[in-house]
Design an enzyme around this catalytic site. Structure first.
Site, mmCIF file in Angstrom:
data_model
loop_
_atom_site.group_PDB
_atom_site.id
_atom_site.type_symbol
_atom_site.label_atom_id
_atom_site.label_comp_id
_atom_site.label_asym_id
_atom_site.label_seq_id
_atom_site.Cartn_x
_atom_site.Cartn_y
_atom_site.Cartn_z
ATOM 1 N N THR A 53 138.189 -1.177 25.651
ATOM 2 C CA THR A 53 136.983 -0.801 24.907
ATOM 3 C C THR A 53 137.018 0.671 24.478
ATOM 4 N N GLY A 92 136.597 0.908 33.833
ATOM 5 C CA GLY A 92 136.321 1.278 35.219
ATOM 6 C C GLY A 92 137.508 2.026 35.817
ATOM 7 N N GLU A 335 133.127 -7.736 29.853
ATOM 8 C CA GLU A 335 134.056 -8.856 29.722
ATOM 9 C C GLU A 335 133.614 -9.823 28.640
HETATM 10 C C1 LIG Z 1 126.582 -8.744 40.808
HETATM 11 C C2 LIG Z 1 127.802 -8.138 40.195
HETATM 12 C C3 LIG Z 1 128.166 -6.936 40.965
HETATM 13 C C4 LIG Z 1 128.873 -5.942 40.473
HETATM 14 C C5 LIG Z 1 129.307 -5.904 39.048
HETATM 15 C C6 LIG Z 1 129.098 -4.521 38.514
HETATM 16 C C7 LIG Z 1 129.906 -3.918 37.670
HETATM 17 C C8 LIG Z 1 131.173 -4.555 37.201
HETATM 18 C C9 LIG Z 1 130.949 -5.316 35.943
HETATM 19 C C10 LIG Z 1 131.884 -5.434 35.059
HETATM 20 C C11 LIG Z 1 133.228 -4.752 35.148
HETATM 21 C C12 LIG Z 1 134.345 -5.729 35.210
HETATM 22 C C13 LIG Z 1 135.078 -6.051 34.160
HETATM 23 C C14 LIG Z 1 134.776 -5.555 32.803
HETATM 24 C C15 LIG Z 1 136.070 -5.351 32.055
HETATM 25 C C16 LIG Z 1 135.875 -5.377 30.578
HETATM 26 O O1 LIG Z 1 134.792 -5.414 30.060
HETATM 27 S S1 LIG Z 1 137.357 -5.425 29.730
HETATM 28 C C17 LIG Z 1 136.890 -5.519 28.028
HETATM 29 C C18 LIG Z 1 136.286 -6.855 27.699
HETATM 30 N N1 LIG Z 1 136.155 -6.988 26.296
HETATM 31 C C19 LIG Z 1 135.959 -8.165 25.702
HETATM 32 O O2 LIG Z 1 135.783 -9.190 26.331
HETATM 33 C C20 LIG Z 1 135.997 -8.160 24.199
HETATM 34 C C21 LIG Z 1 135.300 -9.362 23.614
HETATM 35 N N2 LIG Z 1 135.815 -9.680 22.303
HETATM 36 C C22 LIG Z 1 136.817 -10.628 22.133
HETATM 37 O O3 LIG Z 1 137.317 -11.243 23.059
HETATM 38 C C23 LIG Z 1 137.237 -10.928 20.707
HETATM 39 O O4 LIG Z 1 137.036 -9.795 19.902
HETATM 40 C C24 LIG Z 1 136.447 -12.135 20.113
HETATM 41 C C25 LIG Z 1 136.840 -13.375 20.850
HETATM 42 C C26 LIG Z 1 134.963 -11.905 20.188
HETATM 43 C C27 LIG Z 1 136.802 -12.278 18.637
HETATM 44 O O5 LIG Z 1 138.173 -12.261 18.563
HETATM 45 P P1 LIG Z 1 138.855 -12.465 17.136
HETATM 46 O O6 LIG Z 1 140.281 -12.147 17.258
HETATM 47 O O7 LIG Z 1 138.059 -11.730 16.112
HETATM 48 O O8 LIG Z 1 138.738 -14.024 16.988
HETATM 49 P P2 LIG Z 1 137.804 -14.900 16.058
HETATM 50 O O9 LIG Z 1 138.049 -14.531 14.633
HETATM 51 O O10 LIG Z 1 136.391 -14.909 16.553
HETATM 52 O O11 LIG Z 1 138.456 -16.345 16.391
HETATM 53 C C28 LIG Z 1 139.764 -16.601 15.904
HETATM 54 C C29 LIG Z 1 140.340 -17.723 16.742
HETATM 55 O O12 LIG Z 1 140.794 -17.172 17.982
HETATM 56 C C30 LIG Z 1 140.268 -17.922 19.062
HETATM 57 N N3 LIG Z 1 140.147 -17.031 20.209
HETATM 58 C C31 LIG Z 1 139.424 -15.892 20.305
HETATM 59 N N4 LIG Z 1 139.599 -15.329 21.519
HETATM 60 C C32 LIG Z 1 140.432 -16.148 22.206
HETATM 61 C C33 LIG Z 1 140.980 -16.116 23.522
HETATM 62 N N5 LIG Z 1 140.666 -15.126 24.409
HETATM 63 N N6 LIG Z 1 141.818 -17.109 23.886
HETATM 64 C C34 LIG Z 1 142.095 -18.106 23.008
HETATM 65 N N7 LIG Z 1 141.610 -18.219 21.738
HETATM 66 C C35 LIG Z 1 140.784 -17.227 21.362
HETATM 67 C C36 LIG Z 1 138.945 -18.416 18.553
HETATM 68 O O13 LIG Z 1 138.497 -19.505 19.313
HETATM 69 C C37 LIG Z 1 139.330 -18.799 17.129
HETATM 70 O O14 LIG Z 1 139.992 -20.023 17.152
HETATM 71 P P3 LIG Z 1 139.809 -21.051 15.916
HETATM 72 O O15 LIG Z 1 140.688 -22.204 16.270
HETATM 73 O O16 LIG Z 1 138.359 -21.401 15.868
HETATM 74 O O17 LIG Z 1 140.242 -20.282 14.692
HETATM 75 C C1 FAD Z 2 129.658 -1.991 33.795
HETATM 76 C C2 FAD Z 2 130.665 -2.101 32.663
HETATM 77 C C3 FAD Z 2 132.021 -2.069 32.962
HETATM 78 C C4 FAD Z 2 132.957 -2.146 31.928
HETATM 79 N N1 FAD Z 2 134.298 -2.071 32.242
HETATM 80 C C5 FAD Z 2 135.208 -2.087 31.230
HETATM 81 C C6 FAD Z 2 136.602 -1.972 31.526
HETATM 82 O O1 FAD Z 2 136.988 -1.825 32.673
HETATM 83 N N2 FAD Z 2 137.490 -1.982 30.483
HETATM 84 C C7 FAD Z 2 137.088 -2.120 29.179
HETATM 85 O O2 FAD Z 2 137.940 -2.125 28.283
HETATM 86 N N3 FAD Z 2 135.754 -2.256 28.866
HETATM 87 C C8 FAD Z 2 134.828 -2.234 29.859
HETATM 88 N N4 FAD Z 2 133.489 -2.367 29.559
HETATM 89 C C9 FAD Z 2 133.076 -2.457 28.150
HETATM 90 C C10 FAD Z 2 132.604 -3.865 27.803
HETATM 91 O O3 FAD Z 2 133.690 -4.742 27.786
HETATM 92 C C11 FAD Z 2 131.900 -3.841 26.446
HETATM 93 O O4 FAD Z 2 130.749 -3.035 26.555
HETATM 94 C C12 FAD Z 2 131.518 -5.260 26.048
HETATM 95 O O5 FAD Z 2 132.667 -5.959 25.649
HETATM 96 C C13 FAD Z 2 130.470 -5.287 24.936
HETATM 97 O O6 FAD Z 2 130.989 -4.685 23.773
HETATM 98 P P1 FAD Z 2 130.128 -3.573 23.018
HETATM 99 O O7 FAD Z 2 129.733 -2.558 24.009
HETATM 100 O O8 FAD Z 2 130.900 -3.182 21.808
HETATM 101 O O9 FAD Z 2 128.809 -4.348 22.562
HETATM 102 P P2 FAD Z 2 128.364 -4.669 21.068
HETATM 103 O O10 FAD Z 2 129.214 -5.741 20.503
HETATM 104 O O11 FAD Z 2 128.228 -3.388 20.297
HETATM 105 O O12 FAD Z 2 126.926 -5.307 21.391
HETATM 106 C C14 FAD Z 2 125.738 -4.845 20.789
HETATM 107 C C15 FAD Z 2 125.015 -6.042 20.162
HETATM 108 O O13 FAD Z 2 125.776 -6.497 19.036
HETATM 109 C C16 FAD Z 2 125.803 -7.910 19.031
HETATM 110 N N5 FAD Z 2 126.998 -8.429 18.361
HETATM 111 C C17 FAD Z 2 128.210 -7.848 18.317
HETATM 112 N N6 FAD Z 2 129.071 -8.632 17.635
HETATM 113 C C18 FAD Z 2 128.383 -9.725 17.227
HETATM 114 C C19 FAD Z 2 128.706 -10.908 16.507
HETATM 115 N N7 FAD Z 2 129.947 -11.126 16.037
HETATM 116 N N8 FAD Z 2 127.737 -11.824 16.308
HETATM 117 C C20 FAD Z 2 126.488 -11.630 16.786
HETATM 118 N N9 FAD Z 2 126.108 -10.522 17.481
HETATM 119 C C21 FAD Z 2 127.049 -9.595 17.698
HETATM 120 C C22 FAD Z 2 125.860 -8.256 20.519
HETATM 121 O O14 FAD Z 2 125.445 -9.610 20.751
HETATM 122 C C23 FAD Z 2 124.881 -7.250 21.115
HETATM 123 O O15 FAD Z 2 123.565 -7.777 21.062
HETATM 124 C C24 FAD Z 2 132.532 -2.277 30.576
HETATM 125 C C25 FAD Z 2 131.159 -2.322 30.283
HETATM 126 C C26 FAD Z 2 130.234 -2.252 31.320
HETATM 127 C C27 FAD Z 2 128.764 -2.295 30.987
#
Ligand SMILES: CC/C=C\C/C=C\C/C=C\C/C=C\CCC(=O)SCCNC(=O)CCNC(=O)[C@H](O)C(C)(C)COP(=O)(O)OP(=O)(O)OC[C@H]1O[C@@H](n2cnc3c(N)ncnc32)[C@H](O)[C@@H]1OP(=O)(O)O
Ligand code: FAD
Length: 572
Positions: A53, A92, A335
């Site tokens: 991110t 993180g 995530e």
């Molecule tokens: C109680 C709890 C206690 C403690 C907890 C406290 C704190 C800790 C909390 C959290 C910390 C822990 C972990 C956090 C770590 C992170 O956050 S890491 C960063 C995470 N970031 C994301 O998840 C990013 C999200 N975005 C995406 O995954 C992609 O951008 C998207 C999927 C939204 C879009 O991807 P695109 O490439 O644009 O794809 P698309 O155009 O939408 O779709 C194209 C086709 O691809 C398929 N597809 C998309 N993703 C996947 C995948 N992962 N695997 C397989 N296929 C995928 C999609 O389905 C489309 O397919 P078609 O057949 O329809 O074309």
């Molecule tokens: C506690 C915590 C720990 C984290 N740890 C990590 C880590 O270890 N590593 C890491 O890489 N990242 C980490 N992250 C980042 C996290 O993965 C991102 O914040 C998360 O993926 C959301 O993305 P964003 O912040 O860009 O939200 P945004 O996408 O900017 O969300 C803002 C609004 O936009 C809307 N939106 C965005 N796209 C669309 C769409 N296509 N259609 C409709 N609505 C849309 C969302 O629904 C939301 O309401 C962490 C975040 C938190 C809070």
């Protein structure tokens, strides 16, 4: 050592080393690369962050701005943060803990961009922990919760890494800069699919913790008069308290069982993918995205219901519930932001619906979409029968998926571009995807209680809990079931009556059901949820340790209150 670091708190964030950094090496490194980094990570000889991110992009991974440009003359990648918004932001452990990071960057070679790929980058010296040359690091500042974790920022100023630091299990770049395609471009996202799956268990455990605290406290807390002159009852005797807590307790079990299924599915499908069979990837992505979104959202709401059900003491950090809520709230965003994830599931459902319309027999978690009758079959249903309840949820989901898909088709027939039609139907799509995931959770819950190896007395209790969970879902979303006449008003009334009966049936087993989570006081960290029930004594002890109680008259009296009082008295 790792456990010590885990509890070190205070600016040391090693959680992501375990749940994101190390699994990324396991899933995306070649065997050669695993030999170099995996054992170091597993032994915590290096500490890593998962740096994907950025300040400007989290959701839209294809929009990430960090670049990794291949230089064939030196066989190195140059990692660079070209803009302020390309600064890595949130990972993180990135701020002060990690000395390595897997960095997601746009791969450029021979002047062409091949999209986001993962690269291993050392970010701090192993000698003195100072940032490496060209790397700027820091913590992003206080957050809603989890302030023991140093979520950080990182900037790269043309940092050079060896070609071999690109994680090359799926895609690779040859020494001369030739890019070799992966079997699927989405394999670079595989770690996110894995992590989303683990969030289902995190949600289940969080909701289990909250219901343990609230149910135990509701047996200790006595309040008001149920009958004039009688002793104050345990607040768990109030039906409203049961209506608040028992559906959350049932959901904790439902999500626990759903996480079992998720783990099994992830193992089986990734096993097939290792053999080159990618056919299960789409279903795995849709299921993990939908379950992550649904379970974390219900859990966050459910924890706050538990907090409110504990009255004033629930609002105290002594209860452990505000911290639990803050953590669960993070799971809704991290995530994969929940709305975006549920839309990914909706995308898969629309695709499967179209295939079903074209005559394809659907399998897996969407099989019911082709099997469910479009026309409702109204009639007096046995609303206490699990099969009836599962069928109702599947009918609701199938109807809503069909409605959303047909609505979208209608928009496109009016001439709208597919993307515009998608956007104008996305609220319907989200609701349909939520109904789909809800029906999966109910079906999986019912199948688990019917097959899990337990003695019959336990099965009876779990069956009541599954009925309670299902009946609660039907009464909370009654309109969805009534809309096409599949259920009648009489069915909904019957569901409400059965739900009341289930609340009374679960009451005697409520404490046993939370004790069964076996959450030690050290894990619960809650005065209200103590196993020994000695709440009031420990609440007093807890309060006395408040920093404000270090002195009888706080320094703020002399600094602010005393002069203020004096000047006010002087005016009398
Ligand atoms: C109680 C709890 C206690 C403690 C907890 C406290 C704190 C800790 C909390 C959290 C910390 C822990 C972990 C956090 C770590 C992170 O956050 S890491 C960063 C995470 N970031 C994301 O998840 C990013 C999200 N975005 C995406 O995954 C992609 O951008 C998207 C999927 C939204 C879009 O991807 P695109 O490439 O644009 O794809 P698309 O155009 O939408 O779709 C194209 C086709 O691809 C398929 N597809 C998309 N993703 C996947 C995948 N992962 N695997 C397989 N296929 C995928 C999609 O389905 C489309 O397919 P078609 O057949 O329809 O074309
Ligand atoms: C506690 C915590 C720990 C984290 N740890 C990590 C880590 O270890 N590593 C890491 O890489 N990242 C980490 N992250 C980042 C996290 O993965 C991102 O914040 C998360 O993926 C959301 O993305 P964003 O912040 O860009 O939200 P945004 O996408 O900017 O969300 C803002 C609004 O936009 C809307 N939106 C965005 N796209 C669309 C769409 N296509 N259609 C409709 N609505 C849309 C969302 O629904 C939301 O309401 C962490 C975040 C938190 C809070």
């Amino acid at each position: 050592m790792a456990a010590a670091l885990q509890t070190l708190g205070g600016g040391i964030g090693i959680t992501l080393h375990w749940i994101a950094f190390t699994p990324t090496i396991e899933q995306q490194a070649t065997e050669e690369q695993k030999k170099k980094w995996l054992k170091l990570a597993q032994d915590v000889a290096i500490v890593g962050a998962y740096a994907q991110t950025e300040m400007g992009h989290g959701t839209f991974v294809r929009g990430l701005e960090t670049t990794a440009t291949y230089d064939p003359s030196t066989q190195e990648f140059v990692i660079n943060s070209p803009t302020l918004t390309s600064t890595k932001w949130w990972p993180g452990g990135l701020g002060k803990t990690a000395n390595h990071a897997t960095v997601m960057a746009q791969l450029y070679t021979r002047g062409k961009c091949y999209g986001p790929h993962n690269f291993m980058v050392q970010i701090r010296s192993l000698e003195n922990h100072q940032p490496c040359p060209g790397v700027t690091l820091g913590d992003i500042g206080p957050k809603m919760e989890s302030n023991g974790n140093d979520n950080g920022f990182a900037r790269f100023d043309h940092v050079r890494i060896p070609r071999e630091n690109m994680l090359m299990k799926f895609a690779r770049v040859e020494a001369d800069g030739t890019y070799v395609q992966p079997p699927s471009s989405k394999l670079a996202y595989s770690n996110m699919v894995y992590l989303r799956g683990t969030f289902v268990m995190s949600a289940a455990q969080a909701l289990a913790s909250a219901t343990t605290i609230a149910v135990r406290y509701s047996c200790v807390r006595r309040q008001s008069e149920m009958k004039p002159g009688e002793p104050e009852p345990q607040i768990l005797e109030y039906q409203t308290q049961q209506y608040k807590l028992f559906p959350q307790l049932a959901a904790a079990y439902a999500f626990w069982f759903a996480s079992w299924f998720m783990t099994q599915q992830h193992g089986s499908i990734t096993g097939s993918m290792e053999k080159g069979d990618m056919s299960g990837l789409a279903e795995l992505h849709a299921l993990s995205a939908g379950l992550k979104s649904y379970t974390t959202a219900v859990t966050a709401r459910g924890i706050d219901v538990c907090r409110m059900a504990c009255g004033g003491h629930g609002y105290s950090h002594a209860s452990g519930l505000p911290a639990l809520f803050g953590g669960a709230a993070a799971l809704c965003t991290a995530e994969g932001e929940n709305t975006v994830m549920m839309l990914q599931t909706a995308r898969y459902l629309v695709k499967c619906f179209a295939q079903s319309q074209a005559g394809k027999r659907l399998t897996g978690t969407v099989a019911y979409l082709s099997a469910v009758q479009p026309s409702p079959v109204a009639g007096n249903r046995n609303m206490s029968d699990l099969g009836t309840l599962v069928a109702a949820f599947q009918h609701r989901a199938a109807r809503m998926v069909r409605h959303a898909a047909m609505q979208m088709q209608g928009e496109m027939q009016k001439g709208k571009a597919r993307e515009d039609a998608w956007n104008s139907c996305s609220v319907l799509l989200i609701k349909a995807a939520e109904a789909h995931v809800h029906s999966f959770v109910v079906r999986n819950f019912a199948e688990t209680v019917q097959t899990v190896e337990v003695d019959e007395s336990v099965r009876a209790v779990l069956t009541s809990l599954c009925q309670l969970y299902s009946l609660y879902g039907i009464t909370e979303h009654a309109g969805d079931f009534l809309k096409d006449g599949y259920l009648t008003g009489r069915d909904i009334d019957a569901a409400s009556s059965h739900l009341s009966a289930m609340l009374a049936r679960v009451r005697p087993d409520a404490v046993a059901l939370v004790d069964a989570f076996d959450l030690h006081d050290k894990i619960l960290r809650s005065v209200l949820g103590r196993y020994d029930g000695r709440v009031y004594e420990h609440l007093y002890e807890w309060a006395k340790k408040s920093p404000l109680n270090k002195s009888e008259v706080h320094e703020s009296y002399y600094k602010y209150l005393q002069p203020f009082l004096k000047s006010n008295r002087a005016k009398l």
